[in-house]
Design an enzyme around this catalytic site. Sequence first.
Site, PDB file in Angstrom:
ATOM      1  N   ARG A 258     -36.479  50.151  30.932  1.00  0.00           N
ATOM      2  CA  ARG A 258     -35.737  49.067  30.284  1.00  0.00           C
ATOM      3  C   ARG A 258     -36.717  47.989  29.827  1.00  0.00           C
ATOM      4  NH1 ARG A 258     -30.452  48.414  34.330  1.00  0.00           N
ATOM      5  NH2 ARG A 258     -29.841  50.611  34.217  1.00  0.00           N
ATOM      6  N   ARG A 273     -37.449  43.186  38.334  1.00  0.00           N
ATOM      7  CA  ARG A 273     -37.236  43.357  36.890  1.00  0.00           C
ATOM      8  C   ARG A 273     -38.445  43.989  36.190  1.00  0.00           C
ATOM      9  NH1 ARG A 273     -32.477  40.557  35.810  1.00  0.00           N
ATOM     10  NH2 ARG A 273     -32.703  40.877  33.585  1.00  0.00           N
ATOM     11  N   GLU A 347     -28.898  41.532  43.241  1.00  0.00           N
ATOM     12  CA  GLU A 347     -28.206  42.788  42.949  1.00  0.00           C
ATOM     13  C   GLU A 347     -29.033  44.017  43.324  1.00  0.00           C
ATOM     14  OE1 GLU A 347     -27.135  45.482  39.131  1.00  0.00           O
ATOM     15  OE2 GLU A 347     -26.930  43.314  38.837  1.00  0.00           O
ATOM     16  N   SER A 350     -24.580  48.419  41.023  1.00  0.00           N
ATOM     17  CA  SER A 350     -23.543  48.011  40.086  1.00  0.00           C
ATOM     18  C   SER A 350     -22.576  49.172  39.915  1.00  0.00           C
ATOM     19  CB  SER A 350     -24.153  47.622  38.738  1.00  0.00           C
ATOM     20  OG  SER A 350     -23.177  47.066  37.889  1.00  0.00           O
ATOM     21  N   ARG A 389     -36.462  47.906  43.083  1.00  0.00           N
ATOM     22  CA  ARG A 389     -35.542  46.793  43.313  1.00  0.00           C
ATOM     23  C   ARG A 389     -35.115  46.697  44.778  1.00  0.00           C
ATOM     24  NH1 ARG A 389     -29.973  47.548  40.386  1.00  0.00           N
ATOM     25  NH2 ARG A 389     -31.389  47.819  38.624  1.00  0.00           N
TER      26      ARG A 389
END
Length: 425
Positions: A258, A273, A347, A350, A389
């Site tokens: 990403r 990130r 987070e 999700s 993460r």
Amino acid sequence: MLDIKYIAEHPEEIKDGLRKKGCDINLEELLSLYKDINKLKTSAQALSEEKNKLSNSIKSASAEERPAIIAKSKAIGDELKVEQEKLNAEQEKFDLLMLRMPNMPSPQSPVGPDDSANVVRRKVGQPRDFDFEPKDHIELMEINDWAEMERIAKVSGSRTYAIKNDLAKLELAMHMMVLDKLRSHGFTVITVPSLSQEKPLYGQGYLPFSRDEVYYLPADDLYLSGTAELILNSLRAGEIMQENELPILYAGFSPCFRREAGAAGKDTRGLVRVHQFMKTEQFVICKNDLEESEKWHQKLLAISEEVLQDLELPYQVLEVCTGDMGAPKYRQYDLEAWVPSQKCYRETHSCSNITDWQARRTNLRYRDNADGKVKFAHTLNNTGIATPRALVPFIENHQNADGTVNIPEKLRPYMGGISKIGKNA
């Protein structure tokens, strides 16, 4: 994608949904195009039938009649061409608008414009009360020789990572633990490529909304995938499954990419990130029944809570509001684990019910046992585990004063039975 007939029959409901999702689609223009297209199709069909009748009558016509019939057929053909060009132009406008039409949110979802309106549904576990000054994940990596962050940045640029030694083993152990858990819940473990053609990105709903987030390889006309969901959503595209094949449960593992183009100003230090990461994804294809897909939504959420409980991490369950959940979502939960150094939850998972929105875009269908009709399936997705993460809250919550990190009991079999990692372990 929504059913245009449903949109036309329920315009006020759609307007309300668009307002809740913060989408500025011109519904009147969409419905006007829909009507125009239907009229043009009817007109074109009538002209085509008339032209065919004239063509068929030429053989039986007399020599004197044929020139007039041919001339009339040619005139109708020219008129048909003009109508078809109008139809194609209107259809293109219509398709672009339909691709931007979001899913309608659940009546149970909190209504709000952004993440400030998200609602904490429950908290599980208590944040740890340290009797020493806890280190952040970057310090822990440095003292244990677990990463090559500065060196890898010289090679691969910013927001990349290279972890090593016990931390690299821990990353893989987390995925193996989660894959085994998903297998025990009936999921098919599947590894998928990180390369995709453009069409599946429209099917998933990443395009046209988030083009700036996707890596594109122009020489090959391929895209790098941001989640196994992208591939799994199109794996059965165009097929007509039988209802007794459903539900289909996939535990998809893949490297993910990403650009995080919109993340400026957010915390991007260390393992947060990054551009490339590893992810195990839960993906479900079930029958077109809201009660059924909501049942699976809760099941997927429960599995992710099991994962965080097995990792012994304090977490909270967040229900995402209408303005923050994104275009494809009908209903969404996020799981956030406590990060001691930041004194907040971040987070890790999700979990979304997409209903038939993706299936309509990918033509993902099944034949209903009861009435034999072909229906669009419902799809759902949820993170199984995403690293690095998940490593951030993990090593920070389980650290000791000497910089070592404890390994929870459920994870130990995947770490060779050890109960602690670090230089002083």
